[in-house]
Design an enzyme around this catalytic site. Structure first.
Site, PDB file in Angstrom:
ATOM      1  N   HIS A  30      -8.389  -9.086 -12.020  1.00 17.53           N
ATOM      2  CA  HIS A  30      -9.838  -8.994 -12.197  1.00 17.53           C
ATOM      3  C   HIS A  30     -10.594  -9.769 -11.113  1.00 17.53           C
ATOM      4  CE1 HIS A  30     -13.008  -8.278 -15.512  1.00 17.53           C
ATOM      5  NE2 HIS A  30     -13.626  -8.480 -14.362  1.00 17.53           N
ATOM      6  N   ASP A  32     -11.661 -13.072 -13.013  1.00 16.90           N
ATOM      7  CA  ASP A  32     -13.033 -12.546 -13.018  1.00 16.90           C
ATOM      8  C   ASP A  32     -13.860 -13.222 -11.915  1.00 16.90           C
ATOM      9  OD1 ASP A  32     -15.234 -11.045 -13.568  1.00 16.90           O
ATOM     10  OD2 ASP A  32     -15.607 -11.866 -15.566  1.00 16.90           O
TER      11      ASP A  32
END
Lengths: 424, 310
Positions: A61, A306
């Protein structure tokens, strides 16, 4: 060109290995692992005494921002940051400009990554055209061009019927569907976790239910369609519980969480530091404990970053107006090591969560140090300490909540395809 | 005595002593504002900038009068819309004002925490004149001043705050201030207008007006922002008024000597009936008068003017 990594602790869960040994790389592949490997005198050698040698980390991610937002990050700077963090493979999310919903964008990313990148880049294609949540994308094309999963990350596919069709279709191509679980109606104009701290700060809240109802929906759709759903950035105790039950029922669900959901709570928002603003938001201690437990028990398969870089001027805004997202590639490993220190994970499990499982989930032959495997390797000095100074980070984004944190564990070498791409 | 701080950003960070000091100082200034010549030279040569990102007449005027009565020079700087739509960041705007050597920046802003950005980055004293849903510290100070003046104390009183607590910076500042000064605070409103986990701030939560008002010494009615309609916080203004409008009948549940407050501007007939707003128990205009004295006290105490005021 040969490369010898001498006398390191080799941690390779796939081969159930954890031993101090030498590792020899030849022609970009792992050729030999053993004691006192003898090589020609001029062979390039890394003395890894006291260090750990692990399969290169894989991030499911990452936001590389290119094309379209090169002022935030580029494929060049993002992969440099990845290498500095011990990552040898990263999956880049499609919310670029244009959105990666076509072969053209996928090919552009792969070409750039090949010429300017320093680690492996695996593009994630969009679930829907323009990530608008309305029409499913041409996943056949995307897969052929090189996408390894689909996601509308940053947004939720709010229409359940669209998500159902997308999952049925993605299954045909064996593409995992990575879901950003958020009911945007419930999030409303929220900018942080809803609870005591949001009440104190006078900031609009995002309830846990905003994540949980979508996690529940996507699990049900996975049960209905048989598709592989991967729940991105799990932050709530409710989602952990839903995923645990789904796994017990044999539904094809996997999940990731991020380092910040393991060590920070919404208390960090006090003071209105916009580097604590991300989606999903930092939750409460109860959630952090549940996410840690889920990670330890295997309900949560993967730690992903992320990594979401933004320009300083965007984050220097009022909290309400600053964009969501923080960087993470260069701080993920030391935070995972903190969890090892705290007994949440063993070293072996850490490597599982950050390399073996991501590879398995993507169906790629990585995440191991088998003889003959491509030499994607991270060498780590686990006890070395350093202080996070955003100016020193390789990422263009300086938006880290960990500024000033004393970290334990530093990457000394990142090796991709047998080539040293980062030396710390 | 002076406040040992550069800025006034919130009530939450003030201790009992500091609040007491501000209220005591405001008493002296209230005496000044009662004189024929309502001006003292305390802040002569100082520059006060009113930096308002939200329309406001009464708070801005109150600060302006307060600063002028202290002989400071006042500049009003109104920015319509957010700094974002102007293309200049808040920090840029503020740095420009600081470059003109402002001693005080009084900021009102629609985003919670905006004054904190200024306070962190500027040498000027920053006074929060209301930020988003967060705090409106001088409003709470003038409310506490008014209560203390009328009741002789704050400790031990029961104060009911009614209406849209969730979106009210006045409510938050008053909750922090009143609980710190020893009052029992009740809040009442429909569930969507009660913020999450608000009990942790030391208040009791009610949905019934009758229960919330029973035995109250002070009723503080909040303004309902008309733009809250259509978001399902409550079905209609009509139903809101049916359930929560402070009418004479409802005032009857409180103590006989109850005082009724409202930070203004008042929506008559929605959160408070005209008879109550204008009735004998109402101190709404006294609040406005006291606002000037309290803001004079805050400016004075932050200026480091020391013991010059005798």
């Amino acid at each position: 060109m040969n490369l010898l990594i001498k006398n390191g602790r080799i941690v390779d869960p796939v081969n159930q290995a954890d031993q101090v040994a030498d590792l020899l790389i030849a022609d970009g592949k792992i050729m030999q692992i053993g004691q006192e490997i003898s090589v020609a005198p001029n062979t390039e050698t890394i003395d890894a005494t006291g260090q750990w040698v692990v399969p290169g980390l894989i991030d499911l991610h990452t936001h590389l921002r290119e094309p379209g937002y090169e002022y935030k990050e580029t494929i060049r700077t993002g992969t440099l940051a990845a290498a500095a963090g011990g990552f040898t493979t990263i999956c880049c999310m499609p919310n670029t400009r244009p959105v990666n919903d076509s072969q053209a964008v996928t090919e552009f990313i792969l070409r750039k990554a090949a010429t300017e990148g320093v680690v492996n880049v695996l593009p994630v294609g969009a679930i829907t055209k323009g990530s608008q949540g309305e029409e499913i994308s041409e996943m056949g094309d995307l897969r052929e061009a090189g996408c390894i999963a689909v996601s509308d990350d940053g947004r939720s596919v709010m229409n359940s019927a669209v998500m159902r069709r997308a999952m049925e279709y993605a299954k045909m191509f064996r593409l995992p569907v990575i879901s950003h679980c958020e009911d945007t109606n419930l999030s409303e104009e929220g900018v942080m976790n809803e609870g005591r701290v949001s009440t104190e700060l006078g900031l609009r809240g995002i309830p846990n239910a905003s994540e949980d109802v979508m996690t529940a929906r996507d699990i049900e759709l996975a049960a209905l369609t048989g598709a592989h759903i991967h729940i991105a950035h799990v932050s709530t105790r409710g989602s952990v519980e839903l995923i645990r039950r789904a796994k017990e029922q044999g539904i094809r669900v996997t999940a990731e969480t991020c380092p910040h959901y393991l060590v920070l709570t919404d208390e960090a928002v006090t003071g209105y530091n916009t580097h604590t603003k991300m989606k999903p938001p930092l939750r409460t201690l109860k959630d952090v404990e549940a996410v840690r437990k889920g990670l330890r028990e295997g309900t949560i398969d993967v730690i992903a970053t992320d990594h979401a870089p933004h320009a300083q001027v965007e984050k220097e805004m009022e909290f309400d107006y600053a964009p969501f997202g923080i960087i993470g590639l260069e701080t993920a490993l030391p935070i995972a090591l903190q969890l090892v220190d705290e007994g949440v994970l063993t070293v072996n499990e850490m490597v599982l969560k950050m390399s073996v499982k991501p590879a398995k989930l993507l169906n790629i032959d990585k995440g191991n140090l088998s003889i003959g495997a491509v030499a994607d390797i991270a060498v780590i000095a686990p006890y070395e300490t350093w202080v996070v100074d955003p100016a020193q980070l390789k990422s263009k984004g300086k938006n880290t909540p960990f500024e000033g944190w004393k970290m334990k564990g530093r990457v000394t070498h990142t090796i991709v395809g047998g080539k040293v791409v980062y030396k710390g | 005595m002076e406040l040992k701080r550069k800025d006034l950003l919130d009530i939450k960070g003030l201790d009992q002593e500091e609040i007491g000091l501000i209220l005591d100082t405001a008493e002296s200034f209230k005496e000044v504002t009662g004189r024929e010549i309502k001006k003292v030279p305390t802040l002569r040569g100082k520059t006060v900038v009113n930096l308002f990102f939200e329309p406001s007449t009464r708070t801005r005027t109150s600060f302006e009068i307060a600063a002028k009565r202290l002989s400071a020079d006042v500049i009003n700087f109104s920015v319509s819309g957010s700094s974002v739509s102007k293309g200049e960041t808040l920090l840029d705007t503020a740095r420009n004002i600081e470059a003109m050597r402002a001693d005080f920046i009084i900021i009102r802003h629609q985003a919670s925490g905006a004054p904190h950005i200024l306070a962190r980055n500027l040498r000027s004293s920053v006074i929060n004149a209301g930020d988003g849903l967060h705090e409106h510290p001088t409003q709470a100070l003038l409310d506490m001043f008014t209560i203390r003046e009328r009741k002789g104390k704050i400790e031990g009183l029961t104060v009911a705050i009614i209406g849209d607590i969730a979106h009210s910076r006045v409510a938050r500042s008053n909750i922090y201030g009143l609980t710190r000064m020893g009052a029992r605070v009740r809040i009442a409103g429909p569930p969507a207008l009660i913020p999450a986990d608000v009990e942790t701030l030391g208040v009791s939560v009610f949905h019934s007006m009758e229960e919330a008002l029973s035995g109250a010494d002070v009723i503080m009615v909040l303004r309902i922002q008309l733009e809250r309609q259509g978001k399902n916080y409550f079905p209609t203004l009509r139903e809101f008024a049916n359930l929560y409008c402070l009418t004479e009948g409802r005032v009857g549940h409180a103590k006989g000597d109850v005082m009724i407050m409202h930070p203004g501007p008042v929506n008559r007939g929605i959160e408070i009936s005209p008879e109550v707003a204008d009735g004998l128990s109402s101190v709404i205009l006294e609040q406005v008068t006291n606002g000037v004295a309290v803001r004079m006290a805050v400016l004075y105490l932050l200026s480091g003017a020391g013991e010059k005021l005798s």
